[in-house]
Structure formats: C-alpha cells, structure tokens
Scaffold this motif. Structure first.
Motif, PDB file in Angstrom:
ATOM      1  N   GLN A  12       0.826  -1.204   0.000  1.00  0.00           N
ATOM      2  CA  GLN A  12       0.000   0.000   0.000  1.00  0.00           C
ATOM      3  C   GLN A  12       0.864   1.259   0.000  1.00  0.00           C
ATOM      4  OE1 GLN A  12      -2.416  -0.700   3.483  1.00  0.00           O
ATOM      5  NE2 GLN A  12      -3.989  -1.805   2.336  1.00  0.00           N
ATOM      6  N   MET A  13       1.928   1.230   0.795  1.00  0.00           N
ATOM      7  CA  MET A  13       2.842   2.375   0.831  1.00  0.00           C
ATOM      8  C   MET A  13       3.507   2.570  -0.529  1.00  0.00           C
ATOM      9  SD  MET A  13       3.084   3.861   3.928  1.00  0.00           S
ATOM     10  CE  MET A  13       4.634   4.167   4.744  1.00  0.00           C
ATOM     11  N   TRP A  14       3.887   1.483  -1.165  1.00  0.00           N
ATOM     12  CA  TRP A  14       4.512   1.573  -2.479  1.00  0.00           C
ATOM     13  C   TRP A  14       3.572   2.248  -3.477  1.00  0.00           C
ATOM     14  CZ3 TRP A  14       6.975  -3.960  -3.374  1.00  0.00           C
ATOM     15  CH2 TRP A  14       7.968  -4.167  -2.399  1.00  0.00           C
ATOM     16  N   GLU A  15       2.284   1.897  -3.391  1.00  0.00           N
ATOM     17  CA  GLU A  15       1.305   2.485  -4.309  1.00  0.00           C
ATOM     18  C   GLU A  15       1.194   3.986  -4.089  1.00  0.00           C
ATOM     19  OE1 GLU A  15      -2.285   0.360  -3.657  1.00  0.00           O
ATOM     20  OE2 GLU A  15      -1.559  -1.521  -4.551  1.00  0.00           O
ATOM     21  N   VAL A  16       1.186   4.409  -2.829  1.00  0.00           N
ATOM     22  CA  VAL A  16       1.097   5.837  -2.526  1.00  0.00           C
ATOM     23  C   VAL A  16       2.337   6.565  -3.031  1.00  0.00           C
ATOM     24  CG1 VAL A  16       0.989   7.556  -0.674  1.00  0.00           C
ATOM     25  CG2 VAL A  16      -0.423   5.497  -0.552  1.00  0.00           C
ATOM     26  N   ILE A  17       3.516   5.969  -2.821  1.00  0.00           N
ATOM     27  CA  ILE A  17       4.756   6.582  -3.299  1.00  0.00           C
ATOM     28  C   ILE A  17       4.738   6.714  -4.816  1.00  0.00           C
ATOM     29  CG2 ILE A  17       7.256   6.251  -3.495  1.00  0.00           C
ATOM     30  CD1 ILE A  17       7.097   4.833  -0.725  1.00  0.00           C
ATOM     31  N   ALA A  18       4.289   5.667  -5.500  1.00  0.00           N
ATOM     32  CA  ALA A  18       4.217   5.705  -6.960  1.00  0.00           C
ATOM     33  C   ALA A  18       3.251   6.791  -7.423  1.00  0.00           C
ATOM     34  CB  ALA A  18       3.777   4.342  -7.501  1.00  0.00           C
ATOM     35  N   GLU A  19       2.152   6.978  -6.710  1.00  0.00           N
ATOM     36  CA  GLU A  19       1.188   8.027  -7.064  1.00  0.00           C
ATOM     37  C   GLU A  19       1.809   9.412  -6.924  1.00  0.00           C
ATOM     38  OE1 GLU A  19      -2.106   7.342  -4.525  1.00  0.00           O
ATOM     39  OE2 GLU A  19      -2.799   5.544  -5.592  1.00  0.00           O
ATOM     40  N   GLN A  20       2.607   9.603  -5.877  1.00  0.00           N
ATOM     41  CA  GLN A  20       3.261  10.898  -5.683  1.00  0.00           C
ATOM     42  C   GLN A  20       4.210  11.207  -6.829  1.00  0.00           C
ATOM     43  OE1 GLN A  20       2.425  13.084  -3.174  1.00  0.00           O
ATOM     44  NE2 GLN A  20       0.846  11.538  -2.856  1.00  0.00           N
ATOM     45  N   VAL A  21       4.962  10.197  -7.243  1.00  0.00           N
ATOM     46  CA  VAL A  21       5.894  10.391  -8.359  1.00  0.00           C
ATOM     47  C   VAL A  21       5.119  10.651  -9.645  1.00  0.00           C
ATOM     48  CG1 VAL A  21       7.717   9.321  -9.728  1.00  0.00           C
ATOM     49  CG2 VAL A  21       7.669   9.002  -7.257  1.00  0.00           C
ATOM     50  N   GLY A  22       4.002   9.955  -9.800  1.00  0.00           N
ATOM     51  CA  GLY A  22       3.173  10.162 -10.973  1.00  0.00           C
ATOM     52  C   GLY A  22       2.624  11.574 -11.061  1.00  0.00           C
ATOM     53  N   SER A  23       2.446  12.222  -9.917  1.00  0.00           N
ATOM     54  CA  SER A  23       1.927  13.592  -9.894  1.00  0.00           C
ATOM     55  C   SER A  23       3.043  14.627 -10.031  1.00  0.00           C
ATOM     56  CB  SER A  23       1.143  13.842  -8.594  1.00  0.00           C
ATOM     57  OG  SER A  23       2.011  13.821  -7.475  1.00  0.00           O
ATOM     58  N   GLY A  24       4.297  14.166 -10.178  1.00  0.00           N
ATOM     59  CA  GLY A  24       5.402  15.086 -10.418  1.00  0.00           C
ATOM     60  C   GLY A  24       6.392  15.228  -9.290  1.00  0.00           C
ATOM     61  N   ALA A  25       6.148  14.588  -8.145  1.00  0.00           N
ATOM     62  CA  ALA A  25       7.068  14.684  -7.018  1.00  0.00           C
ATOM     63  C   ALA A  25       8.302  13.821  -7.264  1.00  0.00           C
ATOM     64  CB  ALA A  25       6.383  14.247  -5.725  1.00  0.00           C
TER      65      ALA A  25
END
Length: 416
Positions: A196-209
């Motif tokens: 679940q944490m990995w998914e959140v991290i991937a989402e942040q990177v996907g948004s430009g972080a």
C-alpha cells in the motif's frame, strides 16, 4: 488544490532538471563521550544528482552515511563542505525556503499520541501554513489514500506500529512537497502494508514529485527506484538502475544437468557445446550424485549473456550432439548480491565498528547542527518542528546526545 511551491521570487531559485543536487558533501563527527573519541568521516565528498519526477534509493549498511545524507538534504544538519541544491534552492544559504518544498518521513513516527489521526494531520497542514479548511480537506484525502479511515478519529496512541508509519508518511505529504524524503518508510509494516505504501509513493511520483528513499528492503528498492546509489563509508560505491547494478555485479549463469554419455570424450563434448553458447568456459560443478533412468547425471555451469534464451540454445546444441538434457536453468544476480559485493568490509575499522555513525553521533556541546543561525520565529514549519519533527533524527541518536546537544538541535530541527 494546486501543487505547493515556493514563490517565484524566492532566493536562489533556478531552473534545473534535477530535484536534488549534492556536490562534494563532507561531514565529520567526533565519537565517544563528550565527543572526545576519534573522528569519523560520515560523508567523504559525496556527489549525487536526482532527476525530477523519479525515485532514487540510497542503499548501504549501518554507518554507511545514508541518514547523514538525508539529514543534510532535510536541512537538519549542515555539512562541513559541499553544496545541497533542492529544486533549484540552495539548502545551506536558504534552509527556510527548502523546508517549504520538502516532506520528510523518518524512521520513527513523528506524531502526537493524544490527538486523533485526523487532528495530527490537520495540525501538520496548519503548521505548514495551510488554512484550517484546506488542511482538513488534505488530511481527509490522505487518510483515505492510506486506508486509515476507520481509525481517523481515534487517538493516535491506539494505533499499531504500521498505522503510525502510514500516518507519518501522510504528514510528509500534506504540503504536496516537490521532494519527498523517506527514511526507511516501510519499517514495521506487513507485506500488505508495504504494498500500500509503495502504491502511494508511486502516485506521488506520478503527480510530479521526486522521492529520495533509504531502505533496508532490497526488494523495495528493486520495485520502486528508477536509480539506486550504493554508499559505504560515506562514499559512493556504485550507481545505476537495478538492472545495471545486477549486470555489473556479475553476468547470468546457465546451469545444465545432463545424463553422462557412456564414451570417453563425453565431458569434452559437453564442455565444447556449452562454451560455444556462453561467454566463458564451461565448468563441471557436480557429478555422480543423482541417477536418472539408472544412468549417472552431471551438472555443468557457464556464464551467459542471453538470459533464458541461452537455456534453449543449450538444450538444442546438446541434443544435436546426442546428449540428453535433464534440466536447464539461468540464474541472475539479485540486489542482495549487489549489496553484499559492494559493501563487503575488508577490515574491522570504520564507522560500523564505532557503533554506526548514522545512528549514534556525539557532538561537542553547543555545536551547530543545522543552519548555523537560529531561524526567525513565526514560520509555521519552525513551530511544528520544535514540537514534533525532531523525531526524524531517530531515537538512538537522541538518546546518545548530551542535554546540551539536544537543546541545540531543538532550536534548529524544523522539518517534518
């Protein structure tokens, strides 16, 4: 809500393809009681560039310099020499501006046990300067993303260790940082929680972080990181993608089990066939230990560079020579192999034998630990850090410091 950023007229801001640039980073600490022990070089001229919108993992054994690097980027420590540029901002010259665009999740959950999960996140948002309504909305959003909805209105002290880690990550993301620093973010989580944490991290990177990650889980680095830097004794030992590091550590090995032919030059025939397929000489590694249809079998190995296609080629070549193949498999190096190879200790000296300089650091009383000057009062991030965010330094380090050291650091540690 728009992406959080510092204003265009912020000092030292410049366009750059890199979210993080470290140049010639050096840091030396004194060990022992009252800082009277020998000097340890935690960082030895570290150079690192992290492209915007990527995940960069730092790997290394305890005492390698990972946490010291993270603290320098988070403005919790000033290096002796070198520069730290975060999203075009000089972190040493203007640490206050950097604190507005980074989020830090440390190894220990930096939250207030008497507040609910929602109240903790709303407080963090407000201390970053968000209006109460915006902080509340962002808190509820992160609670949902991290599956904390059922516990949102419970006191944080009732949370499990994994729930605290997720809440701490939420606090690091509340201001929509351009650089997210995650120091072992999934420590204490079960496999489901880690995913679940990995998914959140991937989402942040996907948004430009951009994410700077330290981890003890090599599988985590393999799954998340676009690039990995292996450091040891404060220096970079290797850098590249997971595939590049594995390839540099050693090529693939083809292992073939064959039924030993009953003629004199059988070994020569097998060796010749496999050597033509591989990128090095074939070797017989096992014999006489198994029986296949009442006939002795033997194992051979050869380095290859064509992956599983090498196994297919070996079966075809040996079959054409009249040699029966029982099994064929190709093994490749793992990140575990990379880690062990690159960080192998040849002696008993160095930071690791001094208790791990990343975890237990003794400094002379009153020494500067962050910017060199106390920050001006009144900034939301500063107030938050004075009460909560120093937890990112880690419990071991806080326990090792003298009272004067802790008082000095509380004045300067300003990042969640």
């Amino acid at each position: 809500m728009g992406r959080h950023s510092i204003t265009d007229d912020a000092p030292d801001r410049r366009a750059s393809p890199y979210a993080l640039e470290l140049r010639g980073l050096q840091k030396t600490f004194r060990t022992g009681l009252f800082g009277r022990g020998p000097r340890v070089h935690a960082l030895n001229g570290l150079d690192l560039s992290v492209p915007t919108g990527t995940v960069h993992a730092l790997l290394g054994p305890n005492g390698a310099g990972k946490t010291t690097t993270v603290r320098a980027v988070a403005t919790l420590m000033t290096p002796d020499e070198g520069s730290v540029i975060v999203d075009g901002v000089d972190a040493i010259a203007d640490p206050g501006a950097v604190r507005k665009i980074v989020g830090v999740s440390g190894q220990y959950a930096a939250v207030d046990g008497n507040l609910t999960g929602f109240e903790n996140l709303r407080m963090v948002g407000q201390l970053y300067g968000q209006p109460r309504s915006e902080a509340s909305e962002r808190a509820r959003e992160l609670i949902a993303e991290l599956n904390l909805g059922d516990a949102a209105d419970r006191p944080m002290r009732t949370y499990s260790g994994g729930m605290r880690r997720r809440l701490d990550l939420a606090g690091a993301l509340i201001n929509r940082p351009s650089l997210v620093i995650l120091d072992e973010p999934t420590t204490g989580l079960d496999p489901r929680g880690r995913r679940q944490m990995w998914e959140v991290i991937a989402e942040q990177v996907g948004s430009g972080a951009t994410v700077l990650l330290t981890t003890q889980y090599l599988e985590e680095a393999d799954a998340l990181a676009d690039e990995i830097t292996v450091i040891d004794h404060g220096t970079i030992r290797a850098q590249g993608s997971a595939a590049e590091l594995k390839s540099a550590t050693g090529g693939s090995i083809l292992t073939v089990e064959v039924v030993v032919p009953q003629y004199d030059d059988a070994d020569t025939q097998v060796s010749s066939s496999l050597t033509q397929i591989g990128v090095g000489p074939a070797e017989r590694v096992e014999s006489g230990t198994e029986t296949v249809t009442d006939t002795t079998s033997a194992r051979w190995s050869v380095p290859v560079d064509a992956g599983t296609r090498s196994a297919v080629a070996a079966v075809l070549a040996l079959s054409a020579a009249g040699i029966e193949v029982v099994d064929a498999s190709v093994s490749t190096p793992t990140l575990d192999d990379v880690f062990l190879t690159l960080t192998e200790r040849s002696g008993t000296t160095g930071p690791d034998t001094l208790g791990g300089v990343d975890e237990i650091i003794h400094r002379p009383a009153g020494s500067d630990t962050a910017t060199g000057e106390p920050e001006a009062k009144g900034e939301p991030v500063d107030r938050f850090a004075d009460t909560v965010c120093s937890d990112v330094l880690g419990a071991d380090e806080r326990a090792a410091d003298s009272p004067d050291d802790r008082a000095d650091r509380s004045e300067h540690a300003h990042v969640h």
